[in-house]
Scaffold this active site. Structure first.
Site, PDB file in Angstrom:
ATOM      1  N   ASP A   1      41.547  44.175  46.222  1.00 31.29           N
ATOM      2  CA  ASP A   1      42.589  45.022  45.624  1.00 31.29           C
ATOM      3  C   ASP A   1      42.042  46.438  45.387  1.00 31.29           C
ATOM      4  O   ASP A   1      42.785  47.331  44.969  1.00 31.29           O
ATOM      5  CB  ASP A   1      43.176  44.402  44.348  1.00 31.29           C
ATOM      6  CG  ASP A   1      42.187  44.330  43.204  1.00 31.29           C
ATOM      7  OD1 ASP A   1      40.978  44.555  43.422  1.00 31.29           O
ATOM      8  OD2 ASP A   1      42.620  44.023  42.062  1.00 31.29           O
ATOM      9  N   SER A   2      40.766  46.640  45.713  1.00 30.45           N
ATOM     10  CA  SER A   2      40.204  47.993  45.745  1.00 30.45           C
ATOM     11  C   SER A   2      40.991  48.878  46.707  1.00 30.45           C
ATOM     12  O   SER A   2      40.877  50.099  46.645  1.00 30.45           O
ATOM     13  CB  SER A   2      38.730  47.950  46.164  1.00 30.45           C
ATOM     14  OG  SER A   2      38.564  47.206  47.359  1.00 30.45           O
TER      15      SER A   2
ATOM     16  N   ASP B   1      42.330  38.938  47.731  1.00 30.89           N
ATOM     17  CA  ASP B   1      42.090  39.260  46.318  1.00 30.89           C
ATOM     18  C   ASP B   1      43.414  39.234  45.560  1.00 30.89           C
ATOM     19  O   ASP B   1      44.344  39.984  45.895  1.00 30.89           O
ATOM     20  CB  ASP B   1      41.479  40.669  46.265  1.00 30.89           C
ATOM     21  CG  ASP B   1      40.669  40.911  45.013  1.00 30.89           C
ATOM     22  OD1 ASP B   1      40.481  39.979  44.215  1.00 30.89           O
ATOM     23  OD2 ASP B   1      40.194  42.061  44.858  1.00 30.89           O
TER      24      ASP B   1
ATOM     25  N   LYS C   1      40.373  35.308  45.684  1.00 29.84           N
ATOM     26  CA  LYS C   1      39.469  35.711  44.595  1.00 29.84           C
ATOM     27  C   LYS C   1      40.328  36.134  43.413  1.00 29.84           C
ATOM     28  O   LYS C   1      41.376  36.749  43.600  1.00 29.84           O
ATOM     29  CB  LYS C   1      38.574  36.872  45.022  1.00 29.84           C
ATOM     30  CG  LYS C   1      37.658  37.367  43.894  1.00 29.84           C
ATOM     31  CD  LYS C   1      36.696  38.425  44.357  1.00 29.84           C
ATOM     32  CE  LYS C   1      37.256  39.812  44.379  1.00 29.84           C
ATOM     33  NZ  LYS C   1      37.788  40.324  43.101  1.00 29.84           N
TER      34      LYS C   1
ATOM     35  N   GLU D   1      39.971  37.564  39.090  1.00 26.24           N
ATOM     36  CA  GLU D   1      39.076  38.072  38.053  1.00 26.24           C
ATOM     37  C   GLU D   1      39.262  37.289  36.750  1.00 26.24           C
ATOM     38  O   GLU D   1      40.373  36.907  36.404  1.00 26.24           O
ATOM     39  CB  GLU D   1      39.380  39.548  37.784  1.00 26.24           C
ATOM     40  CG  GLU D   1      39.153  40.442  38.985  1.00 26.24           C
ATOM     41  CD  GLU D   1      39.432  41.921  38.698  1.00 26.24           C
ATOM     42  OE1 GLU D   1      39.673  42.291  37.526  1.00 26.24           O
ATOM     43  OE2 GLU D   1      39.401  42.706  39.658  1.00 26.24           O
TER      44      GLU D   1
ATOM     45  N   GLU E   1      29.943  41.497  38.771  1.00 27.46           N
ATOM     46  CA  GLU E   1      30.052  42.956  38.939  1.00 27.46           C
ATOM     47  C   GLU E   1      29.506  43.685  37.717  1.00 27.46           C
ATOM     48  O   GLU E   1      29.875  43.388  36.573  1.00 27.46           O
ATOM     49  CB  GLU E   1      31.522  43.348  39.172  1.00 27.46           C
ATOM     50  CG  GLU E   1      31.682  44.864  39.310  1.00 27.46           C
ATOM     51  CD  GLU E   1      32.954  45.317  40.011  1.00 27.46           C
ATOM     52  OE1 GLU E   1      33.736  44.460  40.475  1.00 27.46           O
ATOM     53  OE2 GLU E   1      33.161  46.538  40.105  1.00 27.46           O
TER      54      GLU E   1
HETATM   55  O1  KIV Z   1      38.604  44.654  45.150  1.00 31.55           O
HETATM   56  C1  KIV Z   1      37.440  44.631  45.543  1.00 31.55           C
HETATM   57  O2  KIV Z   1      37.082  45.285  46.532  1.00 31.55           O
HETATM   58  C2  KIV Z   1      36.488  43.823  44.804  1.00 31.55           C
HETATM   59  C3  KIV Z   1      35.043  43.938  45.149  1.00 31.55           C
HETATM   60  C4  KIV Z   1      34.524  45.253  44.757  1.00 31.55           C
HETATM   61  C5  KIV Z   1      34.246  42.822  44.585  1.00 31.55           C
HETATM   62  O3  KIV Z   1      36.874  43.111  43.937  1.00 31.55           O
END
Ligand code: KIV
Length: 262
Positions: A42-43, A81, A110, A112, A179
């Protein structure tokens, strides 16, 4: 690479590499480099959409980019994510949203968070959706931290992160991203778990490392976090190329005979 192979790497002792990708072109390049897993992070809210943080990224955004990556991917483990609010309201909605990532072509998701997401991780795993956990500094909680700040420097906080890691492993997570936590905290967690730890700003003792692709390639030079090592300088290369293109068009050097049809 599949999920069991990824997890078993810990016992082999060979480090894992994970990078983000958001499109087909970079997926192919990342795979040619032999990177084991691609995180459709989600970056993308920051590096593709230009937002200050990841909070406005939607399921629609994530599924679109997951499809692009999954369709191009041949070798890496593709992990989608889960964005802010997609796993926050109920276990049922979380499982459904995680399932949509698998339908988009990801092999895993993934998310959080620590103890408060253990019920989600447990339910997803039970329904055949592999989960990579993400603890320490979790960017979706940026407003709670008051900025992107290292977590686990106080002993009590470090113990809480370790407890979260153990609870997530117990719930069925196949790996955990750490992280922005101190090196010793990441080492203790890595030594305490049988699943791999994947570090970003967590020092050298993790079982693998993850970086945001555009950071790794040096596409940003205005803000580079301490934990990023740019392995290329593509921003200055791109700038140089574009300036040269403009100059050559203006002075009639491009296109030359060799770029023209007859
Ligand atoms: O969203 C992302 O790119 C991430 C990584 C930095 C671990 O969560």
């Amino acid at each position: 690479m599949n999920v069991p192979e990824f997890t078993q790497r810990k016992t082999v002792g060979k480090k894992l590499t994970v990078v983000t990708a958001y499109d087909a072109l970079f997926t192919r390049i990342v795979e040619q480099a032999g990177i084991e897993a691609i995180l459709v992070g989600d970056s993308l809210g920051v590096v593709v959409q230009g937002k200050p943080n990841t909070l406005s990224v939607t399921m629609e955004d994530m599924l679109y980019h997951t499809r692009l990556v999954a369709q191009a991917s041949e070798t890496a483990l593709v992990i989608g994510d889960m964005p802010f609010l997609s796993y926050h309201t109920s276990v049922g909605e979380s499982v459904r949203n995680a399932g949509l990532f698998l339908q988009a072509g990801a092999a895993a998701v993934k998310l959080e968070g620590g103890s408060h997401v253990v019920d989600r991780v447990e339910a997803m795993t039970r329904f055949g959706i592999p989960v990579m956990a993400h603890i320490g500094m979790t960017p979706q909680s940026v407003n709670q931290y008051g900025g992107f700040k290292v977590q686990g420097q106080e002993e009590e906080q470090a113990e809480a992160i370790l407890a979260d890691a153990k609870a997530l492993e117990e719930a069925g997570a196949f790996a955990v991203v750490l992280e922005a936590v101190p090196v010793n905290v990441a080492k203790t967690i890595t030594d305490s778990l049988s699943i791999p730890t994947i570090g970003i700003g967590a020092g050298p003792h993790c079982d693998g490392q993850v970086l945001v692709l555009y950071d790794l390639l040096g596409l940003f030079d205005d803000f580079v976090p301490k934990f990023v090592k740019p392995y290329a300088h593509l921003k200055s290369d791109a700038l140089q190329a574009l300036k040269q293109f403009k100059a050559e068009v203006e002075c009639d050097k491009f296109p030359s005979d060799s770029e023209s049809y007859h």
